[in-house]
Motif scaffolding. Structure first.
Motif, PDB file in Angstrom:
ATOM      1  N   ALA A  57       0.427   8.194  -3.542  1.00  9.58           N
ATOM      2  CA  ALA A  57       1.133   9.019  -4.526  1.00  9.58           C
ATOM      3  C   ALA A  57       2.477   9.579  -4.020  1.00  9.58           C
ATOM      4  O   ALA A  57       3.511   9.395  -4.680  1.00  9.58           O
ATOM      5  CB  ALA A  57       0.199  10.130  -5.004  1.00  9.58           C
ATOM      6  N   PRO A  58       2.521  10.254  -2.851  1.00 11.93           N
ATOM      7  CA  PRO A  58       3.814  10.808  -2.429  1.00 11.93           C
ATOM      8  C   PRO A  58       4.858   9.714  -2.173  1.00 11.93           C
ATOM      9  O   PRO A  58       6.032   9.878  -2.532  1.00 11.93           O
ATOM     10  CB  PRO A  58       3.483  11.570  -1.142  1.00 11.93           C
ATOM     11  N   ALA A  59       4.430   8.591  -1.575  1.00 18.71           N
ATOM     12  CA  ALA A  59       5.388   7.518  -1.277  1.00 18.71           C
ATOM     13  C   ALA A  59       5.963   6.920  -2.559  1.00 18.71           C
ATOM     14  O   ALA A  59       7.156   6.583  -2.622  1.00 18.71           O
ATOM     15  CB  ALA A  59       4.723   6.426  -0.438  1.00 18.71           C
ATOM     16  N   HIS A 165     -11.307   7.924   2.907  1.00 22.05           N
ATOM     17  CA  HIS A 165     -11.403   6.831   1.939  1.00 22.05           C
ATOM     18  C   HIS A 165      -9.994   6.465   1.500  1.00 22.05           C
ATOM     19  O   HIS A 165      -9.165   7.344   1.265  1.00 22.05           O
ATOM     20  CB  HIS A 165     -12.223   7.318   0.733  1.00 22.05           C
ATOM     21  N   CYS A 166      -9.708   5.183   1.376  1.00 18.64           N
ATOM     22  CA  CYS A 166      -8.385   4.684   1.006  1.00 18.64           C
ATOM     23  C   CYS A 166      -7.392   4.978   2.125  1.00 18.64           C
ATOM     24  O   CYS A 166      -7.763   5.057   3.294  1.00 18.64           O
ATOM     25  CB  CYS A 166      -7.923   5.240  -0.337  1.00 18.64           C
ATOM     26  N   ASN A 167      -6.127   5.165   1.777  1.00 16.09           N
ATOM     27  CA  ASN A 167      -5.123   5.454   2.800  1.00 16.09           C
ATOM     28  C   ASN A 167      -4.230   6.590   2.343  1.00 16.09           C
ATOM     29  O   ASN A 167      -3.561   6.497   1.318  1.00 16.09           O
ATOM     30  CB  ASN A 167      -4.259   4.219   3.089  1.00 16.09           C
ATOM     31  N   ALA A 172       1.547   6.088   3.173  1.00 16.01           N
ATOM     32  CA  ALA A 172       1.388   6.564   1.792  1.00 16.01           C
ATOM     33  C   ALA A 172       2.252   7.783   1.497  1.00 16.01           C
ATOM     34  O   ALA A 172       2.255   8.280   0.374  1.00 16.01           O
ATOM     35  CB  ALA A 172      -0.083   6.913   1.545  1.00 16.01           C
ATOM     36  N   THR A 173       2.957   8.262   2.532  1.00 20.13           N
ATOM     37  CA  THR A 173       3.724   9.507   2.358  1.00 20.13           C
ATOM     38  C   THR A 173       5.076   9.329   3.026  1.00 20.13           C
ATOM     39  O   THR A 173       5.759   8.349   2.795  1.00 20.13           O
ATOM     40  CB  THR A 173       2.951  10.683   3.008  1.00 20.13           C
ATOM     41  N   SER A 174       5.425  10.312   3.843  1.00 25.38           N
ATOM     42  CA  SER A 174       6.700  10.213   4.542  1.00 25.38           C
ATOM     43  C   SER A 174       6.487  10.224   6.046  1.00 25.38           C
ATOM     44  O   SER A 174       7.149   9.525   6.763  1.00 25.38           O
ATOM     45  CB  SER A 174       7.576  11.390   4.159  1.00 25.38           C
TER      46      SER A 174
HETATM   47  O1  MRU Z   1      -3.728   2.557  -5.356  1.00 22.25           O
HETATM   48  P1  MRU Z   1      -3.140   3.306  -4.203  1.00 22.25           P
HETATM   49  O2  MRU Z   1      -3.276   2.586  -2.900  1.00 22.25           O
HETATM   50  O3  MRU Z   1      -1.727   3.766  -4.474  1.00 22.25           O
HETATM   51  O4  MRU Z   1      -4.044   4.619  -4.108  1.00 22.25           O
HETATM   52  C1  MRU Z   1      -3.712   5.570  -3.143  1.00 22.25           C
HETATM   53  C2  MRU Z   1      -4.674   6.678  -3.051  1.00 22.25           C
HETATM   54  O5  MRU Z   1      -5.626   6.773  -3.787  1.00 22.25           O
HETATM   55  C3  MRU Z   1      -4.331   7.751  -2.047  1.00 22.25           C
HETATM   56  O6  MRU Z   1      -5.483   8.341  -1.531  1.00 22.25           O
HETATM   57  C4  MRU Z   1      -3.475   8.831  -2.725  1.00 22.25           C
HETATM   58  O7  MRU Z   1      -2.406   8.263  -3.390  1.00 22.25           O
HETATM   59  C5  MRU Z   1      -2.977   9.829  -1.757  1.00 22.25           C
HETATM   60  S1  MRU Z   1      -1.776   9.193  -0.639  1.00 22.25           S
HETATM   61  C6  MRU Z   1      -1.271  10.486   0.321  1.00 22.25           C
END
Ligand code: MRU
Length: 358
Positions: A57-59, A165-167, A172-174
């Protein structure tokens, strides 16, 4: 001691001011290849978000900020009304690429507001203001991740087992990430954690990205299939669950990668605290509860054929492939933001963050 810079060699999102070019690491190629790709057209940007070349989400929000700047530069002609209309159309187009993570919409709105506020300026001044805003969204996220990491670190002790769970790491961020932030920060400070990374079917963000980031940062990480979370909890190996979020509703219901709510239910069963970590840009005060969070449905081929040498299901078999699920606020022990740790009741603690409505 972990070297955070070694997590990825390049930055996941990078705007090169000298060449005026926007680059991302193509996350769909990881862990086998770390390749930067350049995003130039609206279609390339839409596709990069839609196909998870840039994700988390943040990225997605950070990338959208720079995308809006690049697209603003491509608009020709002097008429400001035409410029604003075209930029708003681009924003609508990018926003339609993925519905669940509110950060995408949030960043696009910030960029459009900046354009409106500078409507009386010259084209050059307008573009400068848009670049500054995109860079500020990026810099702010670095600071937010750092603060989230500090708060999150107060919830665990060296030696703890943490399941994720997931990443929700640097990719996924900065920088430090959200859910992985306390782990990476603690590791920098010499603490040892034992992390269990769910592989995260169907797109394998846990296997491809989380275990990659943690392994490279020198963290003790064990990759497990999603259906193994229960046994590692039952074995007593997990003292806390840390997950990221794509949208937090005003009552604390939280959308995150599909499978997250199952982890929360298991954690409740085994008496393990379950924490959601994310910046306030992921909190949506306009969304009253989880029922109102749009859930993205994706291509069944991600389940049946992707990643396999041969199809693993009959082509005609029906599939249901939601990319996210909503964890009920009652299962969440705390929501860690850059402003502090919100505890139940979330309607009160999230409201106390005094986030502005859209
Ligand atoms: O489908 P994605 O890989 O974009 O899903 C990402 C997630 O569910 C993460 O846990 C979420 O965006 C948080 S990332 C800091």
């Amino acid at each position: 001691m972990a070297d955070i810079q070694s997590v990825t060699r390049a930055q996941n999102i990078r705007y090169d001011r000298k060449t005026e070019a926007l680059y991302i690491i193509d996350q769909s190629l990881l862990p086998n290849e770390e390749r930067e790709i350049r995003l130039q057209t609206a279609e390339e940007m839409y596709d990069a978000i839609r196909s998870l070349r840039v994700r988390g989400a943040p990225a997605i929000g950070i990338c959208a900020g720079y995308c809006m700047y690049v697209l603003a530069k491509s608009i020709r002609g002097e008429d400001q009304q035409v410029f604003l209309k075209k930029l708003s159309d681009y924003g609508e187009y990018l926003n339609s690429s993925r519905p669940t993570a509110v950060n995408l919409n949030w960043a696009i709105r910030l960029m459009l507001r900046t354009a409106l506020e500078n409507a009386d300026c010259t084209r050059g001044q307008m573009l400068d203001a848009l670049y500054e805003k995109a860079a500020a969204i990026h810099q702010d996220d670095i600071a937010k991740c750092r603060a989230i990491s500090e708060y999150g670190l107060t919830l665990v002790e060296g030696g703890d087992g943490i399941l994720t769970h997931c990443n929700a790491g640097p990719l996924a961020t900065s920088w430090y990430g959200t859910a992985l932030g306390p782990i990476l920060l603690g590791t920098e400070r010499g603490l040892k954690f034992r992390v269990f990374s769910d592989e995260t079917r169907p797109l394998l963000q846990g296997a491809r990205l989380t275990s990659y980031e943690l392994q490279r940062a020198g963290v003790d990480v064990t990759l497990i299939c999603d259906n193994m979370a229960s046994i590692v909890m039952k074995n007593g190996w997990v003292q806390a669950c840390f997950v990221g979020c794509d949208r937090v509703a005003a009552n604390g219901d939280t959308a995150n990668k599909i499978g997250t709510s199952g982890v929360a239910i298991l954690a409740r069963h085994y008496g393990i605290p379950f924490y959601v970590l994310g910046p306030t840009s992921t909190v949506d005060p306009d969304c009253p509860d989880g029922e109102h969070i749009p859930i993205e449905l994706r291509d069944p081929e991600e389940i049946k054929t992707m990643w396999y040498q041969r199809p693993m299901a009959l082509p005609e078999v029906k599939c249901y492939n939601p990319a996210f699920d909503v964890t009920d606020h009652e299962l969440i022990s705390g929501i860690v933001t850059e402003k502090g740790i919100c505890r139940p009741p979330y309607t009160k603690s999230l409201a106390a963050l005094s986030l502005k409505k859209a």
